[in-house]
Design a protein around this motif. Structure first.
Motif, PDB file in Angstrom:
ATOM      1  N   PHE A   1     -10.381   1.001 -20.189  1.00 24.25           N
ATOM      2  CA  PHE A   1      -9.592   2.191 -20.472  1.00 24.25           C
ATOM      3  C   PHE A   1     -10.105   2.892 -21.731  1.00 24.25           C
ATOM      4  N   LEU A   2     -10.364   4.186 -21.623  1.00 27.24           N
ATOM      5  CA  LEU A   2     -10.648   5.000 -22.796  1.00 27.24           C
ATOM      6  C   LEU A   2      -9.343   5.161 -23.570  1.00 27.24           C
ATOM      7  N   VAL A   3      -9.340   4.854 -24.855  1.00 33.55           N
ATOM      8  CA  VAL A   3      -8.160   5.032 -25.699  1.00 33.55           C
ATOM      9  C   VAL A   3      -8.055   6.524 -25.998  1.00 33.55           C
ATOM     10  N   ASP A   4      -6.983   7.162 -25.501  1.00 37.60           N
ATOM     11  CA  ASP A   4      -6.896   8.623 -25.545  1.00 37.60           C
ATOM     12  C   ASP A   4      -5.543   9.084 -26.069  1.00 37.60           C
ATOM     13  N   LEU A   5      -5.493   9.414 -27.359  1.00 38.53           N
ATOM     14  CA  LEU A   5      -4.252   9.918 -27.954  1.00 38.53           C
ATOM     15  C   LEU A   5      -3.886  11.301 -27.442  1.00 38.53           C
ATOM     16  N   GLY A   6      -4.803  11.962 -26.777  1.00 39.58           N
ATOM     17  CA  GLY A   6      -4.511  13.267 -26.185  1.00 39.58           C
ATOM     18  C   GLY A   6      -3.852  13.172 -24.820  1.00 39.58           C
ATOM     19  N   ALA A   7      -3.853  11.980 -24.235  1.00 43.77           N
ATOM     20  CA  ALA A   7      -3.248  11.776 -22.918  1.00 43.77           C
ATOM     21  C   ALA A   7      -1.805  11.314 -23.091  1.00 43.77           C
ATOM     22  N   ALA A   8      -0.878  12.053 -22.500  1.00 44.79           N
ATOM     23  CA  ALA A   8       0.538  11.689 -22.610  1.00 44.79           C
ATOM     24  C   ALA A   8       0.824  10.372 -21.893  1.00 44.79           C
ATOM     25  N   ALA A   9       0.070  10.090 -20.820  1.00 47.24           N
ATOM     26  CA  ALA A   9       0.345   8.911 -20.006  1.00 47.24           C
ATOM     27  C   ALA A   9      -0.935   8.141 -19.716  1.00 47.24           C
ATOM     28  N   THR A  10      -0.763   6.879 -19.429  1.00 50.46           N
ATOM     29  CA  THR A  10      -1.869   6.034 -18.990  1.00 50.46           C
ATOM     30  C   THR A  10      -2.183   6.390 -17.539  1.00 50.46           C
ATOM     31  N   ILE A  11      -3.469   6.564 -17.236  1.00 52.08           N
ATOM     32  CA  ILE A  11      -3.889   7.058 -15.925  1.00 52.08           C
ATOM     33  C   ILE A  11      -5.079   6.245 -15.422  1.00 52.08           C
ATOM     34  N   ILE A  12      -5.025   5.885 -14.148  1.00 48.74           N
ATOM     35  CA  ILE A  12      -6.164   5.246 -13.502  1.00 48.74           C
ATOM     36  C   ILE A  12      -7.069   6.357 -12.975  1.00 48.74           C
ATOM     37  N   GLY A  13      -8.327   6.378 -13.420  1.00 45.51           N
ATOM     38  CA  GLY A  13      -9.285   7.394 -12.991  1.00 45.51           C
ATOM     39  C   GLY A  13      -9.738   7.161 -11.558  1.00 45.51           C
ATOM     40  N   PRO A  14     -10.323   8.193 -10.919  1.00 47.16           N
ATOM     41  CA  PRO A  14     -10.716   8.090  -9.519  1.00 47.16           C
ATOM     42  C   PRO A  14     -11.746   7.005  -9.226  1.00 47.16           C
ATOM     43  N   ARG A  15     -12.691   6.791 -10.122  1.00 49.50           N
ATOM     44  CA  ARG A  15     -13.705   5.743  -9.901  1.00 49.50           C
ATOM     45  C   ARG A  15     -13.050   4.361  -9.862  1.00 49.50           C
ATOM     46  N   ASP A  16     -12.156   4.099 -10.827  1.00 53.24           N
ATOM     47  CA  ASP A  16     -11.472   2.806 -10.851  1.00 53.24           C
ATOM     48  C   ASP A  16     -10.494   2.680  -9.687  1.00 53.24           C
ATOM     49  N   ALA A  17      -9.819   3.773  -9.350  1.00 56.73           N
ATOM     50  CA  ALA A  17      -8.876   3.734  -8.229  1.00 56.73           C
ATOM     51  C   ALA A  17      -9.592   3.347  -6.934  1.00 56.73           C
ATOM     52  N   LYS A  18     -10.772   3.891  -6.742  1.00 55.95           N
ATOM     53  CA  LYS A  18     -11.559   3.566  -5.541  1.00 55.95           C
ATOM     54  C   LYS A  18     -11.976   2.102  -5.567  1.00 55.95           C
ATOM     55  N   ARG A  19     -12.442   1.643  -6.717  1.00 54.93           N
ATOM     56  CA  ARG A  19     -12.871   0.244  -6.852  1.00 54.93           C
ATOM     57  C   ARG A  19     -11.698  -0.723  -6.638  1.00 54.93           C
ATOM     58  N   LEU A  20     -10.502  -0.323  -7.074  1.00 60.09           N
ATOM     59  CA  LEU A  20      -9.304  -1.150  -6.911  1.00 60.09           C
ATOM     60  C   LEU A  20      -8.739  -1.092  -5.496  1.00 60.09           C
ATOM     61  N   ARG A  21      -9.278  -0.151  -4.697  1.00 61.14           N
ATOM     62  CA  ARG A  21      -8.789   0.073  -3.320  1.00 61.14           C
ATOM     63  C   ARG A  21      -7.297   0.391  -3.313  1.00 61.14           C
ATOM     64  N   ILE A  22      -6.909   1.315  -4.176  1.00 62.83           N
ATOM     65  CA  ILE A  22      -5.509   1.734  -4.235  1.00 62.83           C
ATOM     66  C   ILE A  22      -5.178   2.518  -2.963  1.00 62.83           C
ATOM     67  N   PRO A  23      -4.115   2.150  -2.271  1.00 60.72           N
ATOM     68  CA  PRO A  23      -3.751   2.813  -1.008  1.00 60.72           C
ATOM     69  C   PRO A  23      -2.972   4.114  -1.263  1.00 60.72           C
ATOM     70  N   TYR A  24      -3.702   5.211  -1.438  1.00 62.89           N
ATOM     71  CA  TYR A  24      -3.062   6.494  -1.759  1.00 62.89           C
ATOM     72  C   TYR A  24      -1.989   6.876  -0.748  1.00 62.89           C
ATOM     73  N   ASN A  25      -2.209   6.554   0.522  1.00 57.44           N
ATOM     74  CA  ASN A  25      -1.261   6.948   1.562  1.00 57.44           C
ATOM     75  C   ASN A  25       0.092   6.245   1.416  1.00 57.44           C
ATOM     76  N   GLN A  26       0.165   5.219   0.572  1.00 60.53           N
ATOM     77  CA  GLN A  26       1.423   4.514   0.350  1.00 60.53           C
ATOM     78  C   GLN A  26       2.062   4.875  -1.001  1.00 60.53           C
ATOM     79  N   LEU A  27       1.438   5.785  -1.737  1.00 58.07           N
ATOM     80  CA  LEU A  27       1.940   6.167  -3.058  1.00 58.07           C
ATOM     81  C   LEU A  27       2.666   7.498  -2.989  1.00 58.07           C
ATOM     82  N   LYS A  28       3.580   7.680  -3.937  1.00 58.52           N
ATOM     83  CA  LYS A  28       4.309   8.939  -4.049  1.00 58.52           C
ATOM     84  C   LYS A  28       3.445   9.940  -4.823  1.00 58.52           C
TER      85      LYS A  28
END
Length: 147
Positions: free
Chosen positions: A32-59
Motif C-alpha cells: 500500500f502506498l501511504v497516502d495522506l491525500g486519500a480519504a479512504a484506503t483503496i485496493i487498486g485495479p492491479r491488486d484487485a485483479k491479482r486478488l481475484r476480487i469478484p466485482y459482480n458480487q460487490l456493491k
C-alpha cells in the motif's frame, strides 16, 4: 505497537499488509502506498485483479470516487481486515467496507497497472505516521509522540 514500512517507487512510503476477506476467500499480501491525500484506503485495479476480487458480487459506489486522475468506478468489499506484521506478531485493522477500484475492461490498461493500492486517512488518522527518507524510515504507531 509499531508498523514498519519502506520506500519504494518514486521514493514514496509504502506499507505491506495481508488483505483478508473471509466472505470471498481472499488472503493475500498487498503493498500500500501511504497516502495522506486519500480519504479512504483503496485496493487498486492491479491488486484487485491479482486478488481475484469478484466485482459482480460487490456493491457499486454511486458516482464512484474522485481523485487527481479524475473519477473512477468503485465497489465496496465487505468485512475486510488488513493484517500488518509487527515485532510482537500481527496488528489487525478491520474495515466494514473497503473500497476497490474497478478496472475499465477485463484487461488492465497501462495506466490502470500503474495505480497502486492506497493506505488512506480512514486508517492513518488513528495513528501517528513518521517518515524520513534519509533514514529509510516509514513507521506507523499508536504511541502518542511529543516533538
Amino acid at each position: 505497537m509499531r508498523i514498519r514500512g519502506y520506500y519504494r517507487q518514486l521514493d514514496a512510503p509504502y506499507m505491506r499488509a495481508k488483505i483478508v476477506c473471509k466472505q470471498f476467500g481472499i488472503e493475500k499480501t498487498v503493498n500500500f502506498l501511504v497516502d495522506l491525500g486519500a480519504a479512504a484506503t483503496i485496493i487498486g485495479p492491479r491488486d484487485a485483479k491479482r486478488l481475484r476480487i469478484p466485482y459482480n458480487q460487490l456493491k457499486l459506489v454511486e458516482g464512484g470516487v474522485s481523485g487527481v486522475g479524475g473519477r473512477a468506478e468503485t465497489c465496496l468489499m465487505p468485512e475486510t481486515q488488513l493484517v500488518f506484521r509487527i515485532e510482537t506478531g500481527n496488528f489487525e485493522a478491520s474495515f466494514h467496507h473497503l473500497l476497490v477500484l474497478e478496472p475499465v475492461a477485463k484487461t488492465l490498461s497501462k495506466d490502470e497497472r500503474l495505480i497502486p493500492s492506497l493506505l488512506g486517512r480512514d486508517f492513518l488518522n488513528q495513528m501517528a505516521l513518521l517518515t524520513d527518507k534519509r533514514q529509510n524510515l516509514v513507521l506507523i504507531t499508536d504511541e502518542f509522540l511529543t516533538v
